[in-house]
Scaffold this active site. Structure first.
Site, short mmCIF file in Angstrom:
data_model
loop_
_atom_site.label_atom_id
_atom_site.label_comp_id
_atom_site.label_asym_id
_atom_site.label_seq_id
_atom_site.Cartn_x
_atom_site.Cartn_y
_atom_site.Cartn_z
N ASN A 113 0.84 -1.20 0.00
CA ASN A 113 0.00 0.00 0.00
C ASN A 113 0.88 1.25 0.00
OD1 ASN A 113 -0.44 1.92 2.52
ND2 ASN A 113 0.17 -0.08 3.33
N PHE A 117 -1.41 8.28 4.36
CA PHE A 117 -2.13 8.93 5.48
C PHE A 117 -3.38 9.65 5.00
CE2 PHE A 117 1.93 9.60 8.31
CZ PHE A 117 2.03 8.24 8.49
N SER A 180 6.11 4.99 8.43
CA SER A 180 5.44 4.72 7.17
C SER A 180 6.36 5.12 6.01
CB SER A 180 4.13 5.51 7.07
OG SER A 180 3.62 5.44 5.75
N ASN A 182 5.28 5.87 3.12
CA ASN A 182 4.43 6.51 2.12
C ASN A 182 4.27 8.01 2.29
OD1 ASN A 182 3.95 3.95 0.98
ND2 ASN A 182 2.41 3.54 2.56
N THR A 183 4.99 8.60 3.24
CA THR A 183 5.06 10.05 3.38
C THR A 183 6.52 10.45 3.22
OG1 THR A 183 3.13 10.21 4.84
CG2 THR A 183 4.71 12.02 4.93
N LYS A 222 6.09 3.71 16.84
CA LYS A 222 6.01 2.64 15.85
C LYS A 222 7.19 2.75 14.89
CE LYS A 222 2.80 0.14 12.89
NZ LYS A 222 1.38 -0.02 12.50
N ASN A 251 6.18 -1.64 11.38
CA ASN A 251 5.39 -1.14 10.26
C ASN A 251 5.68 -1.99 9.02
OD1 ASN A 251 3.80 0.68 8.64
ND2 ASN A 251 4.39 2.34 10.01
#
Length: 344
Positions: A113, A117, A180, A182-183, A222, A251
């Site tokens: 994915n 966010f 994450s 994805n940022t 995390k 994560n």
């Protein structure tokens, strides 16, 4: 009825992954609203434990990411989780990354994915938590906080402080998500002076909020499965120095070693599910060596059955969380894990 999931799954998997995600959650909510949750609720074995000093009915929780905005708290609670974590939420609402941004890799029992966010903003999430029956009945709800995509990384601390202040009154515990993929540049916060500054700022603010609200809300960090031993050692020392209450390991991974050659394996984003299982366990073991049980670890990553959950505990975790395993196994996974951990 819960054992029908293997029959339903092929139909769900015929849909786009994110479409199926929303369809499944909305179906769960309708089932809850109609009072039919008993038809899909697994036979969960509860054995009271604790999470950072908070009593929980069992050690199997829902990982952040499934319910980003707190829209499905009561429906998910009906499945028998010992605790639920929602988010990641950011100070301002944001759409996340462009579609498509979620991909299944069935041969590896995995997901990729790059959601980014996507959420309605922290205030909207807090309002939904307050309205949930699970919250009103004392259920354990963790709030996972992050930074907005447009916030420069050098100003990220401000976003985390806004998140901390906003969720503190309602959260059972708060998770700081700096892992994450994805940022942009977010994972840089896991190392060096950036992490020191972030944790120092959050720890200081937590003490102010503790006095303001006359309650102590545990703060957790995390982290990623892609950290080396030196990085984990550095993180462990900072967790102890700033009296952070817990750590979630881990994560998603940016590695594609375990899924090389599979369809969608080259898509950018975080890989979750079975391929991250061993990497997550390695981080848990190294953390456990450094923390020496001073700080509890929540193990997450690749749990697809009760034995996997028990392996997390054996590696040094105190509790576990699931997400991708639910996509592949359905609600029965929760029952399998609670049974295994009741014997651990």
């Amino acid at each position: 009825m819960m054992n029908l999931y293997p029959l339903i799954r092929p139909w769900l998997f015929s849909m786009d992954a994110e479409t199926a995600h929303h369809f499944t959650l909305n179906s769960l909510k309708r089932t809850h609203d109609w009072g039919l949750s008993s038809l899909i609720r697994p036979s969960v074995i509860n054995k009271t434990s604790n999470l950072c000093g908070i009593a929980i009915p069992n050690r199997v929780g829902l990982a952040a990411g499934l319910d980003k905005d707190g829209k499905y708290i009561d429906a998910l609670a009906d499945l028998g989780f010992g605790f639920i974590e929602i988010g990641t939420v950011t100070p301002l609402a944001q759409p996340g990354n462009p579609l498509p941004r979620m991909f299944r890799l069935p041969h590896a029992q995995a997901l990729i994915n790059r959601m980014g966010f996507n959420n309605d903003g922290v205030l909207a999430c807090v309002d939904r938590v307050k309205q949930s029956r699970f919250y009103k009945n004392g259920g354990v709800i963790g709030l996972n906080i992050g930074k907005n995509a447009q916030t420069p990384i050098e100003e990220a601390v401000n976003d985390y402080l806004i998140g901390l202040r906003t969720v503190y009154p309602v959260a059972s515990y708060i998770t700081v998500n700096i892992s994450s993929p994805n940022t942009k540049n977010l994972r840089a916060l896991q190392s060096g002076d950036d992490l020191d500054h972030l944790l120092a700022s959050l720890a200081k603010e937590k003490q102010i909020l503790r006095q303001q609200y006359q309650k102590s809300c545990p703060l957790l960090l995390k982290i990623a499965p892609d950290l080396d031993d030196e990085q984990i050692d550095h993180i462990s020392k900072l967790l102890i120095r700033y009296e952070i209450d817990g750590v979630i390991a881990t994560n998603t991974t940016i590695s594609r070693e375990k899924v090389a050659g599979l369809k969608y394996s080259e898509e950018t984003g975080g890989l979750s599910g079975q391929p991250v299982f061993e990497a997550s366990n390695r981080v848990i073991r190294v953390l456990n060596q450094h923390l020496r049980q001073q700080i509890p670890i929540i193990g997450v990553g690749g749990i697809l059955n009760g034995a996997d959950a028990k392996a997390k505990i054996n590696a040094g975790a105190h509790c576990v969380q699931v997400y991708t395993g639910l996509i592949y196994k359905g609600p029965q996974l929760i029952a399998d894990c609670t049974l295994a951990l009741s014997q651990a």
